[in-house]
Design an enzyme around this catalytic site. Structure first.
Site, PDB file in Angstrom:
ATOM      1  N   ASP A 320      56.235 -59.641 -10.317  1.00  0.00           N
ATOM      2  CA  ASP A 320      55.972 -58.619 -11.329  1.00  0.00           C
ATOM      3  C   ASP A 320      57.301 -58.054 -11.813  1.00  0.00           C
ATOM      4  O   ASP A 320      58.270 -57.973 -11.044  1.00  0.00           O
ATOM      5  CB  ASP A 320      55.105 -57.493 -10.744  1.00  0.00           C
ATOM      6  CG  ASP A 320      54.371 -56.709 -11.819  1.00  0.00           C
ATOM      7  OD1 ASP A 320      53.138 -56.741 -11.826  1.00  0.00           O
ATOM      8  OD2 ASP A 320      55.043 -56.081 -12.658  1.00  0.00           O
ATOM      9  N   LYS A 416      39.432 -60.595 -26.815  1.00  0.00           N
ATOM     10  CA  LYS A 416      40.174 -60.355 -28.060  1.00  0.00           C
ATOM     11  C   LYS A 416      40.808 -61.631 -28.605  1.00  0.00           C
ATOM     12  O   LYS A 416      41.316 -61.643 -29.722  1.00  0.00           O
ATOM     13  CB  LYS A 416      41.240 -59.282 -27.829  1.00  0.00           C
ATOM     14  CG  LYS A 416      40.653 -57.899 -27.543  1.00  0.00           C
ATOM     15  CD  LYS A 416      41.718 -56.879 -27.262  1.00  0.00           C
ATOM     16  CE  LYS A 416      41.102 -55.488 -27.061  1.00  0.00           C
ATOM     17  NZ  LYS A 416      40.171 -55.434 -25.933  1.00  0.00           N
ATOM     18  N   LYS A 428      46.922 -64.168 -26.984  1.00  0.00           N
ATOM     19  CA  LYS A 428      46.122 -64.674 -25.873  1.00  0.00           C
ATOM     20  C   LYS A 428      45.384 -65.952 -26.262  1.00  0.00           C
ATOM     21  O   LYS A 428      45.163 -66.830 -25.429  1.00  0.00           O
ATOM     22  CB  LYS A 428      45.131 -63.606 -25.399  1.00  0.00           C
ATOM     23  CG  LYS A 428      45.791 -62.354 -24.837  1.00  0.00           C
ATOM     24  CD  LYS A 428      46.691 -62.650 -23.656  1.00  0.00           C
ATOM     25  CE  LYS A 428      45.925 -62.870 -22.382  1.00  0.00           C
ATOM     26  NZ  LYS A 428      46.817 -63.005 -21.199  1.00  0.00           N
TER      27      LYS A 428
END
Length: 624
Positions: A320, A416, A428
């Site tokens: 991360d 989305k 995406k």
């Protein structure tokens, strides 16, 4: 056993009181037998009883001791204590009957039965005096005068009874149960532990006003979700604080208590039951494997790490860019799973060398790619960053997975991505295309998982609403008609893990998320659940759709179609074919454009994603 002086004194006092009750129970039984008239024969029988009294007291007190009448805490007397009392009184009556027969002392045939009834009543009343006084106090309304909350219980079944019992017995709770509601017509008008079953769910609003209810406790854990949904909708209109037993959709294995009650959350009003992806039955595939979770400190990523850690992976690697998030999940997992081999690394999926080094060193068997920029309005203002992080970061991570022979690669996608009207959704969709392309070119099984909005995730609408309500409002909703599909974080993660187990390569997994929910309804319900009146105490303001935001989201493009899986709530979308060689060239162009921070990069994305249509939403509406 009786070394404590207070304990000795208490037992002696109880025995003396029992001796008095034993002494007078016999004469009272004779008096009752002769219709409350002191006839000569009655006085004669009483004299016989007193002749046997010393032996009788000795044997009866021994029987009381054997039946544990001096070991109980009578302040919390229960049905088992009453059974002990009846057993002790029966032994007393039996020994007296046998003893007086042996001593040749006559008595009426009905005397043993009358004696047993009178003795049982006397001993029980004395032992249960704490409970009786507490009940009379509650019935007189003094509990409400002491500042306790007037409470309604929904459900007069086993869970409701157990909850009511604890509320009445404990002096530490703040509730004064005024009424109960239950849909069983056979219970209406009856009393449960002295509390009236006053109506059905349809009477909740009326009864809340009639009894000045402050708090409603829902105690029907076995009820189907549709019934729970309707009851919660009704309760939310009362303005009362709501609490509900855990395990709302299944029985709680008898573990019903005040301490297990929780506040009703907005998740309970979503309109569908939790999705069961049968995750335990398919999680063996992560056992003994090295698992890499990118974006492992985020809402979805951290829950992935939690559920994976439960199933004994060989090694869990968290990657991360945000050190605070990574640190939090690291500390949690080290505390909860001390035997877990855990590696927490800081870095960006945009850094080719860094991501390659991670794969080279740890050689993950399975990758869950959750690293992404997800906030629609922010990405509209920084579209190049959406491309760098979401698209190119996914491409670089996927290439590393292919290069170092990862077995499976699972992309976290979103609804989305379907007919996107914003750059985040379009990015995406590009990620899904990367997965499809890589699956055709690699031995690694690449799949994507697409789901709707996640409740409770960072930046999601529910935490925002809660914060706005805590600040006194207004609650901001972009449009009165905007709708969204919702799921909880555990549901989303279960779907991701299920996809990893079922992957054959190239699939886009889609969850049947039930009915979409109006955001306005969520806001209204959350305000009511917080004990406020919408538009009066907490205002709602409509701010207008944000750039790139749609009134509704879709889970599938019309071209994709649906294919079922073993789990009827999980489907597979058929991939849309495209020129993969041309797409690779376009990815390289996007890489160059994003590094140059080109202002027209959205137009470039439109060339690659034909379903992407930019929409500008500048209208602003206000209510209040």
């Amino acid at each position: 056993m009786l070394k404590n002086p207070k304990r000795v004194y208490r037992v002696l006092l109880l025995m003396m009181t029992d001796a008095v009750i034993l002494t007078f129970a016999g004469p009272l039984a004779i008096y009752l037998r002769y219709n409350f008239i002191w006839e000569p024969q009655a006085i004669e029988f009483i004299e016989y009883i007193f002749q046997y009294l010393p032996v009788h007291l000795l044997l009866s007190l021994a029987a009381f001791w054997m039946c544990r009448l001096y070991q109980g805490i009578w302040k919390y007397a229960s049905a088992s204590d009453l059974a002990n009392i009846l057993a002790a009184c029966f032994l007393s009556a039996l020994t007296q009957t046998i003893g007086m027969k042996l001593f040749g002392l006559p008595f009426p045939r009905s005397y043993p039965f009358l004696y047993f009834a009178i003795l049982s009543a006397g001993i029980a009343v004395f032992r249960f005096q704490y409970r009786i006084l507490a009940y009379l106090q509650a019935r007189s309304g003094s509990a409400a005068k002491n500042g306790r909350k007037n409470t309604m219980i929904v459900g007069a079944g086993e869970a409701g009874y157990t909850l009511l019992k604890e509320l009445q017995n404990s002096r530490f709770v703040e509730q004064n149960v005024r009424c109960i509601v239950d849909d069983d017509p056979g219970k209406k008008g009856k009393y449960l532990r002295g509390v009236l079953v006053a109506g059905t769910r349809y009477d909740i609003c009326r009864l809340a006003d009639e009894y000045a209810i402050d708090e409603i406790m829902i105690a029907i854990p076995s009820a189907p979700h549709g019934m729970i949904q309707e009851i919660l909708d009704i309760c939310s209109q009362t303005g009362c604080k709501l609490k509900v037993l855990p395990g709302l959709y299944q029985l709680v294995n008898g573990e019903v208590s005040v301490s297990r009650l929780r506040d009703v959350e907005i998740e309970d009003l979503l309109g569908r039951a939790p999705v069961d992806t049968q995750i335990d039955s398919i999680m063996d595939y992560v056992s003994g494997k090295t698992i890499l979770v990118t974006g492992g400190g985020g809402s979805i990523g951290s829950e992935l790490c939690r559920q994976i850690a439960m199933h004994e992976p060989k090694r869990l690697v968290i990657f991360d860019i945000y050190e605070n998030n990574a640190y939090d999940i690291q500390q949690e997992l080290r505390r909860d799973y001390p035997g877990l081999e855990l590696e927490v690394l800081i870095g960006s999926v945009r850094n080719t060398h860094r991501i390659n080094n991670v794969f080279e060193r740890y050689r993950p068997d399975i990758v869950y790619h959750a690293a992404a920029h997800k906030h629609v309005p922010l990405m509209e203002d920084s579209p190049n960053e959406a491309i760098k992080n979401n698209v190119l970061g996914t491409w670089k991570t996927a290439q590393a997975a292919d290069r170092f022979h990862t077995s499976r690669f699972v992309l976290i996608s979103t609804d989305k991505a379907v007919n996107p009207t914003n750059i985040m959704g379009a990015s995406k969709r590009l990620c899904e295309m990367v997965i499809q392309m890589m699956n055709h070119q690699s031995e690694t099984e690449f799949v994507a998982v697409r789901f709707g909005n996640v409740l409770g995730s960072n930046g999601s609408v529910i935490p925002l609403f809660k914060k706005q309500i805590a600040e006194g409002g207004p609650v901001t909703v972009t449009h009165p008609d905007i709708i969204r599909y919702f799921m909880t974080i555990p549901e989303a993660v279960s779907l991701v893990l299920q996809a990893g187990a079922q992957a054959k390569g190239g699939e886009i997994f889609v969850l049947d998320m039930g009915k979409p929910v109006k955001i306005l309804d969520l806001a209204l319900n959350l305000i009511r659940l917080s004990g406020y009146k919408p538009y009066e105490e907490i205002d709602i303001r409509f701010t207008g759709l944000r750039p790139g935001e749609k009134l509704y989201e879709e889970l599938l493009m019309s071209e994709e179609g649906l294919q079922g899986t073993e789990n009827e709530l999980i489907h597979i979308g058929k991939p849309i074919e495209f020129d993969e060689e041309r797409f690779r060239q376009q990815l390289e162009e996007l890489d160059e454009w994003s590094r140059l921070d080109r202002p027209d990069i959205k137009e470039k994305v439109m060339e690659i994603v034909p379903t992407y249509h930019m929409e500008e939403n500048k209208t602003e509406k206000r209510h209040g």
